[in-house]
Structures are given as C-alpha cells and as structure tokens.
Design a protein around this motif. Structure first.
Motif, PDB file in Angstrom:
ATOM      1  N   TYR A 334       0.809  -1.297   0.123  1.00  0.00           N
ATOM      2  CA  TYR A 334       0.038  -0.115   0.060  1.00  0.00           C
ATOM      3  C   TYR A 334       0.890   1.230  -0.064  1.00  0.00           C
ATOM      4  O   TYR A 334       1.968   1.292   0.681  1.00  0.00           O
ATOM      5  CB  TYR A 334      -0.810   0.076   1.084  1.00  0.00           C
ATOM      6  CG  TYR A 334      -1.976  -0.996   1.032  1.00  0.00           C
ATOM      7  CD1 TYR A 334      -3.151  -0.753   0.284  1.00  0.00           C
ATOM      8  CD2 TYR A 334      -1.984  -2.285   1.987  1.00  0.00           C
ATOM      9  CE1 TYR A 334      -4.234  -1.648   0.123  1.00  0.00           C
ATOM     10  CE2 TYR A 334      -3.033  -3.140   1.758  1.00  0.00           C
ATOM     11  CZ  TYR A 334      -4.074  -3.022   0.883  1.00  0.00           C
ATOM     12  OH  TYR A 334      -5.166  -3.870   0.593  1.00  0.00           O
ATOM     13  N   GLY A 335       0.488   2.219  -0.798  1.00  0.00           N
ATOM     14  CA  GLY A 335       1.175   3.443  -0.953  1.00  0.00           C
ATOM     15  C   GLY A 335       2.294   3.436  -2.155  1.00  0.00           C
ATOM     16  O   GLY A 335       2.761   4.315  -2.493  1.00  0.00           O
ATOM     17  N   ASP A 336       2.348   2.325  -2.824  1.00  0.00           N
ATOM     18  CA  ASP A 336       3.169   2.093  -4.041  1.00  0.00           C
ATOM     19  C   ASP A 336       2.548   2.883  -5.247  1.00  0.00           C
ATOM     20  O   ASP A 336       1.279   2.509  -5.400  1.00  0.00           O
ATOM     21  CB  ASP A 336       3.635   0.660  -4.338  1.00  0.00           C
ATOM     22  CG  ASP A 336       4.590   0.086  -3.367  1.00  0.00           C
ATOM     23  OD1 ASP A 336       5.119   0.705  -2.794  1.00  0.00           O
ATOM     24  OD2 ASP A 336       4.505  -1.151  -3.347  1.00  0.00           O
ATOM     25  N   GLN A 337       3.221   3.384  -5.895  1.00  0.00           N
ATOM     26  CA  GLN A 337       2.752   3.955  -7.110  1.00  0.00           C
ATOM     27  C   GLN A 337       3.111   2.907  -8.257  1.00  0.00           C
ATOM     28  O   GLN A 337       4.459   2.773  -8.783  1.00  0.00           O
ATOM     29  CB  GLN A 337       3.501   5.495  -7.424  1.00  0.00           C
ATOM     30  CG  GLN A 337       2.885   6.255  -6.562  1.00  0.00           C
ATOM     31  CD  GLN A 337       3.640   7.555  -6.807  1.00  0.00           C
ATOM     32  OE1 GLN A 337       4.026   8.126  -8.145  1.00  0.00           O
ATOM     33  NE2 GLN A 337       3.481   8.609  -5.764  1.00  0.00           N
ATOM     34  N   ILE A 534       7.234  -0.586  -9.957  1.00  0.00           N
ATOM     35  CA  ILE A 534       6.811   0.418  -8.981  1.00  0.00           C
ATOM     36  C   ILE A 534       7.571   1.168  -9.011  1.00  0.00           C
ATOM     37  O   ILE A 534       8.708   1.007  -9.258  1.00  0.00           O
ATOM     38  CB  ILE A 534       6.910  -0.422  -7.473  1.00  0.00           C
ATOM     39  CG1 ILE A 534       5.761  -1.744  -7.354  1.00  0.00           C
ATOM     40  CG2 ILE A 534       6.602   0.486  -6.428  1.00  0.00           C
ATOM     41  CD1 ILE A 534       6.487  -2.502  -6.052  1.00  0.00           C
ATOM     42  N   ARG A 535       7.201   2.522  -8.983  1.00  0.00           N
ATOM     43  CA  ARG A 535       7.880   3.843  -9.300  1.00  0.00           C
ATOM     44  C   ARG A 535       8.971   4.153  -8.280  1.00  0.00           C
ATOM     45  O   ARG A 535       8.854   3.753  -7.044  1.00  0.00           O
ATOM     46  CB  ARG A 535       7.028   5.073  -9.426  1.00  0.00           C
ATOM     47  CG  ARG A 535       7.781   6.399  -9.446  1.00  0.00           C
ATOM     48  CD  ARG A 535       7.033   7.717  -9.523  1.00  0.00           C
ATOM     49  NE  ARG A 535       6.562   7.840 -10.948  1.00  0.00           N
ATOM     50  CZ  ARG A 535       5.629   8.774 -11.421  1.00  0.00           C
ATOM     51  NH1 ARG A 535       5.049   9.386 -10.657  1.00  0.00           N
ATOM     52  NH2 ARG A 535       5.132   8.763 -12.570  1.00  0.00           N
ATOM     53  N   GLY A 536      10.074   3.754  -8.491  1.00  0.00           N
ATOM     54  CA  GLY A 536      11.304   4.260  -7.735  1.00  0.00           C
ATOM     55  C   GLY A 536      11.919   3.165  -7.234  1.00  0.00           C
ATOM     56  O   GLY A 536      13.087   3.036  -6.243  1.00  0.00           O
ATOM     57  N   ARG A 537      11.381   1.951  -7.545  1.00  0.00           N
ATOM     58  CA  ARG A 537      11.972   0.601  -7.005  1.00  0.00           C
ATOM     59  C   ARG A 537      12.795  -0.170  -8.095  1.00  0.00           C
ATOM     60  O   ARG A 537      12.026  -0.519  -9.118  1.00  0.00           O
ATOM     61  CB  ARG A 537      10.814  -0.355  -6.308  1.00  0.00           C
ATOM     62  CG  ARG A 537      11.534  -1.378  -5.519  1.00  0.00           C
ATOM     63  CD  ARG A 537      10.628  -2.387  -5.043  1.00  0.00           C
ATOM     64  NE  ARG A 537       9.596  -1.521  -4.047  1.00  0.00           N
ATOM     65  CZ  ARG A 537       8.625  -2.378  -3.257  1.00  0.00           C
ATOM     66  NH1 ARG A 537       8.568  -3.657  -3.397  1.00  0.00           N
ATOM     67  NH2 ARG A 537       8.152  -1.645  -2.416  1.00  0.00           N
ATOM     68  N   LYS A 538      13.901  -0.495  -7.988  1.00  0.00           N
ATOM     69  CA  LYS A 538      14.643  -1.340  -9.109  1.00  0.00           C
ATOM     70  C   LYS A 538      15.335  -2.500  -8.218  1.00  0.00           C
ATOM     71  O   LYS A 538      15.863  -2.473  -7.220  1.00  0.00           O
ATOM     72  CB  LYS A 538      15.659  -0.417  -9.770  1.00  0.00           C
ATOM     73  CG  LYS A 538      14.978   0.707 -10.619  1.00  0.00           C
ATOM     74  CD  LYS A 538      16.123   1.299 -11.314  1.00  0.00           C
ATOM     75  CE  LYS A 538      15.645   2.388 -12.036  1.00  0.00           C
ATOM     76  NZ  LYS A 538      16.646   3.392 -12.923  1.00  0.00           N
TER      77      LYS A 538
END
Length: 773
Positions: A334-337, A534-538
């Motif tokens: 929850y909160g992930d874009q 997911i934005r910002g997660r690699k």
C-alpha cells in the motif's frame, strides 16, 4: 530394401485364386514350362525384377521433383516465417509458443544444427533475403525435403504390401510424385511433409504387422507392432491432426481384435488377453511415452526466456533463465505507485485531464467524466497509487515516512503488503483522482460499464471507487500481489464488473487509445492485468537472488499440462479470416489454392495448388468405390455374386482400409471451427490417389497371380497386360505429369509468367493467382 523384400512386393497374397495344393490345369503347366524355358530371356528377367525397377524409378523421380532448384527462391516463403523462426529459437534455446507439438520443428532445428547454423536469423516476414543474412537455407530446405522425397516410395511400398500389382503400386506412387501441392510443401521449411512421412510409415508398419497375424508374438511380429506404435507417436508429435492416423490404426486394430475373440477361431480368452495387452502396450503406451518424451526434450532445450513467455502463468515463466519476472518480481505494498498492463493486448491503464465527449458517434450521451484509456506506451499518466479503502492513521504515517525517504525495516514494510481479495482504491497520481466505474454505458461497448475517475473527496461516488484485487491462481488470501509475476483482475466491489479492454481504437478524441470498460463476465481470461513496475523501485543483485530462492520449481508434468491446454485453446481460437482460407468441401474439387510467395519485379509466384487432373480423377475413384460397396451389398442381399470373390475380398479389406484412411483424415475438418486451408487435405489426398490405383487394378489388371495364367469364368487367360490396360495406365500417368509440368512455374517460382500465361492456368475462376493483369 534387400532383394527378399523387393520380391515380397510381387509375391501373391493368400487371396490368390489358386492354392499350393490345387491341381494345376494342363494348359497352365504347358504355359508355365514355356515360360521357364525362356527364363534367360531379357523380358523374363525384366518381369522378375519389375518391382525393383519400378521402385527405383519412383525414388529417382521423387528426388528430382523435390530437389529441383531447391535454392530458388532465396527468400522466406509462406510459413517458413513461422517454422524457420521456431528452429532458430531452438538453436538459441529461447522459449517460444506454438499450437503444434514439437517434433517436426525440432527435426528442422536438428538440420540447422548439423550444418552449424546458430539461429541468428528470425524469418520475420515473407520475402526476406537468405543469402545476405547468412542463412544456410538450402541445407534447411534440403533436410526437410528428405521427408517429402520419401513419400512416393512409401506409397509404393504400402500398395505392394497390400497385395497390389507392380503397375498399380507404380501408378499410386507416380500420382503422388507428380502432385503439385505435395511437391510445393515438400521442398520448403514446413511441417506437413514431415508429418505425412510418419503417417505413411505408421500405415506401412501396421500392414507389415497385420500380414504376420499367423506368426503372432514372433520377433518380426513384435518388431512391426512396436514400429507402428513408434510412428504413431511421431506423427501426433508433429501435429495434433496426427490423431486422425491414430483413429485409423485404432479402428483397424479393434476390427482385428473382434476377429480374434471369435470362438470359431479357437482363440482362448488367455490368448485374446495376450493379444490385447500387446497391442495396448505398443499402440497406446509407446506413442504416449514418445509424445511426452518429445515435450520433455522441448523443455530441456528451451531454457531461456523468449517470445513465448507471455502465454504462460507466472510460475511457468519464472522457470526460464533471464525472465523479467525473476528480475523484477517485488511485493506490492500500500502506498506504492504502480502501473497496470493488460495481458492480452499489452496496453497500459492510464488517465489524464481529457474528458469524454458529450455525445458519441451513435448520439448516446456520456458522463463527460475524465477519460480512462489503454495506451501502448507507458507514460507518467500510467501510474496509480494503491491505497486501503479506509482512512488509517498508521498508513498515513507509514506513507509519510516512505515519501521522506526514511529506511523502514522489512518486517514493518511487509505489514503493508497487498494480498489476494484485498479491497483497495486506486488513485491516479497525475490528476489526484480515484478510479471509478458506474452505471453508464462505455463509449464503444454499450453493454459494458464506463470507466472514469472522481475527486478524492467525492463521498457520493465512494462505493464506485472500491476495487477487489483477485490474483489468478491464488491459493487462499495469503497469496501476495507481486510485480510482473502476478496476473490479476480488478473487479468493482459494488458492480461486479472487471476492468477489460479490446484492440479496437477510440476515435480521435481518445487519441486512438484503447477503450477501458467494465466487463460483466469477470472470470474471463481477457480481464487479466499485470503490475509491471513500482515507481522508484529497482532490483539490486541481492533482490534478484532473493527472488530466485523463492521460485517454486515446476515439474515436467505440470509444464506439459499447462502447455497442452494452451495449445488446444489457441488452436481452436484460430478463427481470424485469412484471405486464402477455404472450406473442406472445396478441397477434393481443387477449387482454390494458397499464395505462398510473390516477386513483383519478375512476376514470379509460388501458389499451393494440387494437381487438378489428379484430384478430379481420384474424386471419381472415391465416388466409384462408394457405388461399388452399395452394389456388392445389394448383390449379397439377392444372393447374386457378380464380382469375382477374390476381387471383392480385396475391395472389402485393403480397399475399405484405404477408404477409411481417406475419411479419417478428411471428415474431422468439417467439425472444426478454426480457419482451414488446402494443405490440411494433403494427407487425405494421398489415400485418394491410392484408391484410384485400386480401381485401375480392379478394372484393368484384376490379377492376384500365383501362376502365369489364371481362370476367369472357367477360362484360362494369360497375364499379359491388355492394350487397353497399357493405354489407360499411360494416359493417367501422362495426364498427371503434363498437368504437373504445366503448373510447375507455380511450384518452383523460377519462371515469370505473362498475364496471358497466368490466366491460362486459371482453370477455375476461384484460382486467385497473382499477376493476372
């Protein structure tokens, strides 16, 4: 073949008019003595070796027709686009998906491997050059042509082993040799001739087995029984239509067992059980084992990720090396874009400030709400924040800490994971609105519900903004939502409709995106989506290692069951209209062909077309056989036997087997709803040619000889071919050959034709040849 085998082709069957213990008429003995005296004569020697000469002639002509200028054209032709590509994937070890079993494609790849081809060329479209791309296409085509070259000799062997004369066997083989469609298919990188080779090999092996019925359980009996099973396994492993061949042999075996169990034959139940078990093992267990074995090899070769991944479940895909799921499969919290990608069409769920028009083209009124569409390319408009459905103070604190870049322990992060059947809201990040569906007809699909968005503080529409996340294949509510590896349905909690899209594009006001709407059948596979990122997660190397450790191994049978189900499903779904498709009723009439390749500059073309004369003659033979069966039955009812008993017995045994073989490989296509083409008739066409040779034997040869002469209605008659028999044989072969040569520019594509020459070859107006003007 050794000399003994060759002699077997002209050796009479047990159906001969004379038995070895019969008294031979004096006239017969005298003529036999004279014939023996001329044993050293050249003509006598030719007769004794006629089967060898005929077989050699068939093999030579078959080789010449299949390999003639096999290097032309030096471009990708028709379905070489598919089967050449699949061979390349095998050599690259990249996973692909196809509706056909793997054996024939693996054999094509084997030919490439033997000559050192590395699979660098992907046969992307018809007309691509081979030479400039460094493809050993001559060797690939030549390898496949081996199977096409073997068809006429196999036909000869089948007819000979069935008890037919040398001339009848030769006729059947030459009809197949000079069939335009079989030659066209047999010299390109295609599957059909490989499948037909195993089909004919299975029929030949079964005939050899059946002829040993009085030597049951001998070494040779077991050899040919197991060979039949092996060939059945191979034919169905090339294409699923190989099941037609299994039905043919299966029917013959059931008839054989029905005869064996007859108490009048003196068979005990123990003996019958032995016969039944032997056939069940060889003709069921052996083919099934081979079929599964070829899939096992298929999976063992294709271990790397490839273009076929997307057809499969996430678990299947994660078994492949370098698959994006094993690199980017994160727990969604929850909160992930996040972004959503439609599984079938590949578009991304997105929204923007654009509005639906007040009225659509059909004058229906819209909600004028914010557009929600499917875009081919991902942009900032494709990100959605996944949120709990209630305001939770702890979540607001958690979200604030994450946005501030605070490092949060894994245990605390995992408390906010999203699971199967969770109820969520989806906030469009770019416009700060919540995804909504409501009881308004969608723009292009009035039966479905419109998708739009509403402001975050719109309490009246709150129930319309609650979505249930349903993970496909989830095992209880403990299944976590993951990027890439989870296929999900977004189902409206209030309305029960699922997010769905289709390939038809919206008008200009929708920027030609795809329509997104609410499908009232939420369980359909077309409703599946994937969270792609997911934005910002690699993924770091450590993340990827964790992902690999979590992969649940998938056994062979599980892989096989999934792939087999997909093959059947997608094969049945091949209903898209093709410009050269045709219906089964038109195939024997040869009313239409298939365009394989064109060269506009030189007015050359390859057009799949059977030999029209051969097809029409074999049609008449099949019709005559049906009439003869009726006549024989009527005569039996009236106790009036007008057909020679030996001829009748042959017609009702081998003739009926050939007729059933034609029917088994033709009639099932009438029951199919998928797109069909002329090349589906090729296996049946071979049996139709055999039937033409059967009738030639019955009408003009009529001998099943043991001696130099035989009786016919009480009179002795020499076995010298009549003038009519020779004339008809020559006429049939000549017609087949001349027609073959006349249409040969359409087989080989080596000669450009003028409009007049093209139109001269349009024997029927439905022959849609190119360059008519």
């Amino acid at each position: 073949m050794n000399a003994g085998e060759q002699q077997a082709y002209i050796r009479p069957s047990k159906d001969s008019r004379y038995n070895s213990d019969e008294k031979i008429p004096a006239a017969v003995q005298n003529m036999s003595s004279k014939a023996s005296a001329r044993g050293k004569d050249g003509i006598s020697s030719f007769v004794r070796n006629s089967s060898k000469y005929a077989f050699s002639l068939v093999a030579t002509l078959s080789f010449l027709t299949r390999y003639w200028k096999i290097w032309d054209p030096a471009q990708v032709v028709f379905d070489e686009v598919h089967f050449g590509k699949f061979a390349s994937y095998y050599l690259r070890r990249q996973y692909y998906f196809d509706v056909h079993p793997p054996l024939a494609k693996m054999l094509i790849a084997l030919g490439g491997w033997l000559v050192g081809y590395d699979g660098h060329f992907l046969f992307e479209k018809i007309g691509m050059e081979y030479v400039s791309n460094g493809v050993p296409y001559i060797m690939l085509r030549g390898w496949v042509a081996i199977f096409g070259f073997a068809l006429p000799p196999l036909v000869y062997m089948i007819m000979a082993e069935s008890g037919y004369s040398v001339v009848a066997s030769l006729l059947a083989a030459l009809l197949v040799t000079f069939d335009n469609a079989l030659v066209t298919q047999g010299r390109l990188i295609l599957l059909d001739n490989i499948m037909i080779f195993f089909m004919l090999a299975a029929v030949y092996a079964y005939i050899r087995f059946f002829k040993l019925r009085y030597k049951a359980f001998s070494v040779s009996w077991w050899t040919w029984l197991l060979a039949t099973g092996a060939m059945l396994g191979c034919v169905v492993s090339c294409k699923l239509v190989g099941l037609f061949t299994i039905s043919l042999i299966g029917g013959a075996v059931l008839y054989d067992l029905w005869r064996i169990i007859d108490i009048r034959r003196g068979t005990t139940m123990s003996e019958f059980a032995s016969h039944f078990i032997a056939r069940a093992f060889a003709l069921i267990a052996v083919p099934l084992t081979l079929y599964l074995s070829f899939f096992y090899i298929h999976f063992a070769i294709l271990t790397k990720t490839g273009p076929g991944d997307g057809y499969h479940t996430s678990q299947f895909q994660m078994q492949l090396k370098d698959n994006h799921m094993t690199k980017n499969s994160f727990d969604v919290r929850y909160g992930d874009q996040i972004t959503f990608r439609h599984r079938d069409t590949g578009v991304y769920l997105e929204s923007s400030n654009e509005r639906y028009p007040l009225r659509y083209e059909d004058q229906r009124v819209s909600s004028q709400g914010q557009q929600v569409t499917g875009a081919k390319k991902l942009s900032d408009n494709g990100f959605w924040m996944i949120k709990p459905i209630h305001d939770i103070p702890e979540f607001e604190t958690f979200l604030t800490r994450r946005l501030a870049g605070e490092e949060i322990p894994d245990d605390e992060l995992n408390e906010w994971n999203v699971y199967d059947a969770d109820l969520v809201q989806l906030e469009h990040v770019g416009t700060g609105t919540n995804l909504r569906t409501h009881d308004v007809a969608s723009p292009m699909t009035p039966t479905n519900m419109e998708f739009t968005t509403v402001l975050l503080n719109d309490t009246k529409a709150y129930d319309d903004t609650i979505w249930q996340v349903l993970i496909d294949g989830a095992k209880g509510n403990s299944t976590q939502l993951k990027t890439s590896s989870s296929f999900i349905r977004l189902v409206s909690n209030k309305h029960g409709v699922a997010a769905w899209t289709h390939k038809k594009k919206l008008p200009e006001w929708g920027h030609e995106h795809q329509e997104i709407n609410g499908n009232k059948k939420p369980d359909e596979k077309g409703n599946l989506w994937t969270v792609t990122q997911i934005r910002g997660r690699k993924a770091t190397a450590e993340d990827q290692e964790k992902i690999r450790k979590k992969i649940v191994p998938m056994g062979f049978l599980s892989k096989y069951a999934e792939l087999q189900g997909l093959m059947i499903k997608h094969n049945n779904a091949l209903t898209t209209v093709h410009p050269f498709q045709s219906t089964p009723i038109t195939w024997p009439l040869m009313t239409r062909g298939i365009s394989f390749w064109t060269n506009n500059a030189e007015r050359k073309q390859i057009y799949l077309l059977g030999n029209p004369i051969g097809y029409w003659m074999s049609d008449m033979a099949m019709a005559m056989y049906a009439v003869v069966l009726v006549v024989i039955e009527l005569c039996r009812r009236r106790n009036d036997d007008i057909v020679d008993p030996v001829v009748k017995r042959h017609l009702l045994r081998s003739g009926l087997f050939i007729a059933f073989a034609w029917l088994a490989h033709y009639f099932p296509f009438f029951l199919m709803g998928r797109s069909l083409f002329l090349h589906h008739y090729l296996p049946a066409s071979i049996f139709a040619y055999m039937m033409l040779a059967v009738f030639y034997q019955v009408i003009f040869v009529q001998e099943y000889p043991r001696y130099v002469v035989r009786r016919w209605n009480g009179r002795a008659r020499a076995l010298v071919p009549s003038v009519a028999a020779v004339a008809v044989l020559g006429a049939i072969i000549a017609l087949q050959f001349v027609t073959f040569v006349y249409f040969s520019p359409l087989i080989y594509g080596t000669t450009g034709l003028t409009p007049e020459q093209v139109n001269a070859r349009r024997w029927l107006p439905t022959y849609d040849l190119h360059f008519q003007k």
